[in-house]
Design an enzyme around this catalytic site. Structure first.
Site, PDB file in Angstrom:
ATOM      1  N   LYS A  13       0.817  -1.219   0.000  1.00 48.38           N
ATOM      2  CA  LYS A  13       0.000   0.000   0.000  1.00 48.38           C
ATOM      3  C   LYS A  13       0.855   1.275   0.000  1.00 48.38           C
ATOM      4  O   LYS A  13       0.624   2.178  -0.807  1.00 48.38           O
ATOM      5  CB  LYS A  13      -0.869  -0.047   1.258  1.00 48.38           C
ATOM      6  CG  LYS A  13      -1.962   0.956   1.344  1.00 48.38           C
ATOM      7  CD  LYS A  13      -3.023   0.513   2.358  1.00 48.38           C
ATOM      8  CE  LYS A  13      -2.443   0.060   3.692  1.00 48.38           C
ATOM      9  NZ  LYS A  13      -2.164   1.184   4.614  1.00 48.38           N
ATOM     10  N   ARG A  88      -9.032   4.696   9.377  1.00 48.83           N
ATOM     11  CA  ARG A  88      -8.883   3.352   9.930  1.00 48.83           C
ATOM     12  C   ARG A  88     -10.064   2.994  10.819  1.00 48.83           C
ATOM     13  O   ARG A  88     -10.126   1.878  11.320  1.00 48.83           O
ATOM     14  CB  ARG A  88      -7.618   3.286  10.781  1.00 48.83           C
ATOM     15  CG  ARG A  88      -6.400   2.633  10.109  1.00 48.83           C
ATOM     16  CD  ARG A  88      -5.274   2.743  11.101  1.00 48.83           C
ATOM     17  NE  ARG A  88      -4.121   1.926  10.886  1.00 48.83           N
ATOM     18  CZ  ARG A  88      -3.030   2.293  10.229  1.00 48.83           C
ATOM     19  NH1 ARG A  88      -3.001   3.445   9.615  1.00 48.83           N
ATOM     20  NH2 ARG A  88      -1.987   1.509  10.175  1.00 48.83           N
ATOM     21  N   ARG A 127      11.325 -12.085   6.214  1.00 49.52           N
ATOM     22  CA  ARG A 127      12.504 -11.240   6.398  1.00 49.52           C
ATOM     23  C   ARG A 127      13.407 -11.752   7.518  1.00 49.52           C
ATOM     24  O   ARG A 127      12.968 -11.991   8.632  1.00 49.52           O
ATOM     25  CB  ARG A 127      12.051  -9.797   6.704  1.00 49.52           C
ATOM     26  CG  ARG A 127      13.191  -8.811   6.714  1.00 49.52           C
ATOM     27  CD  ARG A 127      12.683  -7.405   6.672  1.00 49.52           C
ATOM     28  NE  ARG A 127      11.735  -7.166   7.761  1.00 49.52           N
ATOM     29  CZ  ARG A 127      11.296  -5.956   8.093  1.00 49.52           C
ATOM     30  NH1 ARG A 127      11.704  -4.903   7.425  1.00 49.52           N
ATOM     31  NH2 ARG A 127      10.446  -5.814   9.086  1.00 49.52           N
ATOM     32  N   ARG A 160      13.337 -10.728  13.357  1.00 50.50           N
ATOM     33  CA  ARG A 160      12.849  -9.756  14.340  1.00 50.50           C
ATOM     34  C   ARG A 160      11.517 -10.233  14.914  1.00 50.50           C
ATOM     35  O   ARG A 160      10.749 -10.901  14.229  1.00 50.50           O
ATOM     36  CB  ARG A 160      12.606  -8.400  13.669  1.00 50.50           C
ATOM     37  CG  ARG A 160      13.852  -7.724  13.181  1.00 50.50           C
ATOM     38  CD  ARG A 160      13.588  -6.279  12.815  1.00 50.50           C
ATOM     39  NE  ARG A 160      12.158  -6.004  12.605  1.00 50.50           N
ATOM     40  CZ  ARG A 160      11.699  -4.872  12.124  1.00 50.50           C
ATOM     41  NH1 ARG A 160      12.531  -3.912  11.791  1.00 50.50           N
ATOM     42  NH2 ARG A 160      10.402  -4.670  11.966  1.00 50.50           N
ATOM     43  N   ARG A 171      -1.162  -9.285  14.004  1.00 52.74           N
ATOM     44  CA  ARG A 171      -1.231  -7.987  13.340  1.00 52.74           C
ATOM     45  C   ARG A 171      -2.236  -8.028  12.182  1.00 52.74           C
ATOM     46  O   ARG A 171      -3.009  -7.089  11.978  1.00 52.74           O
ATOM     47  CB  ARG A 171       0.173  -7.648  12.837  1.00 52.74           C
ATOM     48  CG  ARG A 171       0.298  -6.294  12.206  1.00 52.74           C
ATOM     49  CD  ARG A 171       1.756  -5.823  12.258  1.00 52.74           C
ATOM     50  NE  ARG A 171       1.994  -4.799  11.275  1.00 52.74           N
ATOM     51  CZ  ARG A 171       2.899  -4.887  10.308  1.00 52.74           C
ATOM     52  NH1 ARG A 171       3.653  -5.956  10.194  1.00 52.74           N
ATOM     53  NH2 ARG A 171       3.050  -3.896   9.457  1.00 52.74           N
TER      54      ARG A 171
HETATM   55  P1  ADP Z   1       1.805   0.076   9.830  1.00 50.05           P
HETATM   56  O1  ADP Z   1       3.087   0.289  10.569  1.00 50.05           O
HETATM   57  O2  ADP Z   1       0.866  -0.905  10.466  1.00 50.05           O
HETATM   58  O3  ADP Z   1       1.937  -0.090   8.340  1.00 50.05           O
HETATM   59  P2  ADP Z   1       1.261   2.936   9.655  1.00 50.05           P
HETATM   60  O4  ADP Z   1       2.660   3.228   9.280  1.00 50.05           O
HETATM   61  O5  ADP Z   1       0.196   3.367   8.717  1.00 50.05           O
HETATM   62  O6  ADP Z   1       1.000   1.417  10.000  1.00 50.05           O
HETATM   63  O7  ADP Z   1       0.934   3.592  11.073  1.00 50.05           O
HETATM   64  C1  ADP Z   1       1.762   3.388  12.195  1.00 50.05           C
HETATM   65  C2  ADP Z   1       0.963   3.611  13.486  1.00 50.05           C
HETATM   66  O8  ADP Z   1       0.420   4.945  13.506  1.00 50.05           O
HETATM   67  C3  ADP Z   1      -0.253   2.716  13.629  1.00 50.05           C
HETATM   68  O9  ADP Z   1       0.085   1.463  14.153  1.00 50.05           O
HETATM   69  C4  ADP Z   1      -1.128   3.525  14.568  1.00 50.05           C
HETATM   70  O10 ADP Z   1      -0.688   3.433  15.905  1.00 50.05           O
HETATM   71  C5  ADP Z   1      -0.882   4.934  14.090  1.00 50.05           C
HETATM   72  N1  ADP Z   1      -1.878   5.347  13.057  1.00 50.05           N
HETATM   73  C6  ADP Z   1      -1.626   5.616  11.750  1.00 50.05           C
HETATM   74  N2  ADP Z   1      -2.741   5.971  11.102  1.00 50.05           N
HETATM   75  C7  ADP Z   1      -3.744   5.910  12.017  1.00 50.05           C
HETATM   76  C8  ADP Z   1      -5.158   6.133  11.964  1.00 50.05           C
HETATM   77  N3  ADP Z   1      -5.782   6.499  10.832  1.00 50.05           N
HETATM   78  N4  ADP Z   1      -5.860   5.980  13.120  1.00 50.05           N
HETATM   79  C9  ADP Z   1      -5.271   5.624  14.262  1.00 50.05           C
HETATM   80  N5  ADP Z   1      -3.957   5.368  14.370  1.00 50.05           N
HETATM   81  C10 ADP Z   1      -3.192   5.512  13.268  1.00 50.05           C
END
Ligand code: ADP
Ligand code: ZN
Length: 216
Positions: A13, A88, A127, A160, A171
């Protein structure tokens, strides 16, 4: 054009959001990146967000919605949006719809990238890294010549905690719940488009752009 990219972790994504935003001239907004930047900068917002991110939890809606609505009110958001990681939750989706409606706009399309479960697990658990020199391997795209041994230095490869099967499955479960709820929300609005997320990154970009062909 205002787009949302939806999909489970590992579907590619983030990569596709960046490519599409550049090619289509849209502002790419990743709420995950925004929270990480705020945390690195040590702002109040960053400190609050960090507590939830470290716990693997969603940042509360009141924080997330406020931050996102402020961002899309900036002048550079007028060229169009590529939202990645937002919404989300259903309240986030409703707040976004309401804010856009106020300015006479709307979300045009929600692109839902889908990859079969087994393939996702393989991608996310594949990984391994060298405990000696830090070299990174992937069982699918860059396997070591000998199992468990670093090509570079002969060190032992380890996984990891984040990449271990139990963690990955947990997850995926958490993410599946909200991803499906949002898919249903936008499906009812007639905006949802399922995209096959298998194959090369170029294939996926082509499918995504094909799905945008008739967006105004
Ligand atoms: P991932 O690491 O699961 O790919 P992201 O990089 O999009 O996810 O986001 C990292 C963290 O930021 C999420 O695990 C969450 O804690 C927070 N976060 C990001 N976007 C949102 C959202 N729309 N609503 C609530 N929390 C969010
Ligand atoms: Zn090594």
């Amino acid at each position: 054009m205002r787009l949302i990219l939806l999909g489970l972790p590992g579907v590619g994504k983030g990569t596709q959001a960046k490519i599409l935003a550049t090619r289509q001239g849209l502002l790419h907004i990743s709420t995950g990146d925004m929270f990480r930047e705020a945390a690195a900068a040590g702002t109040e917002l960053g400190k609050r967000a960090q507590e939830f991110m470290s716990a693997g939890a969603l940042v509360p809606d009141e924080v997330t919605i406020g931050m996102l609505l402020e961002r899309i009110a900036q002048p550079d958001a007028a060229k169009g949006l590529m939202l990645d990681g937002f919404p989300r939750t259903i309240p986030q989706a409703e707040a976004l719809d309401a804010a856009l409606a106020k300015q006479g706009d709307q979300i045009d399309r929600v692109l839902y990238i889908q990859v079969p479960e087994a393939e996702l697990v393989a991608r996310l658990t594949g990984r391994w890294s060298c405990s000696n020199c830090g070299a990174i391997y992937h069982m699918q795209s860059k396997p070591p010549k000998a199992a468990g041994v670093c090509d570079e230095c002969g060190g032992a490869l380890s996984q990891r905690a984040d990449d271990q099967p139990a963690t990955v499955n947990a997850r995926l479960d958490t993410n599946r719940a909200w991803t499906e709820a949002l898919a249903e929300f936008y499906g009812k609005q007639g905006k949802l488009e399922a995209i096959d997320g298998t194959g090369s990154p170029d294939d996926i970009t082509a499918r995504l752009e094909g799905a945008l062909a008739n967006v105004s």
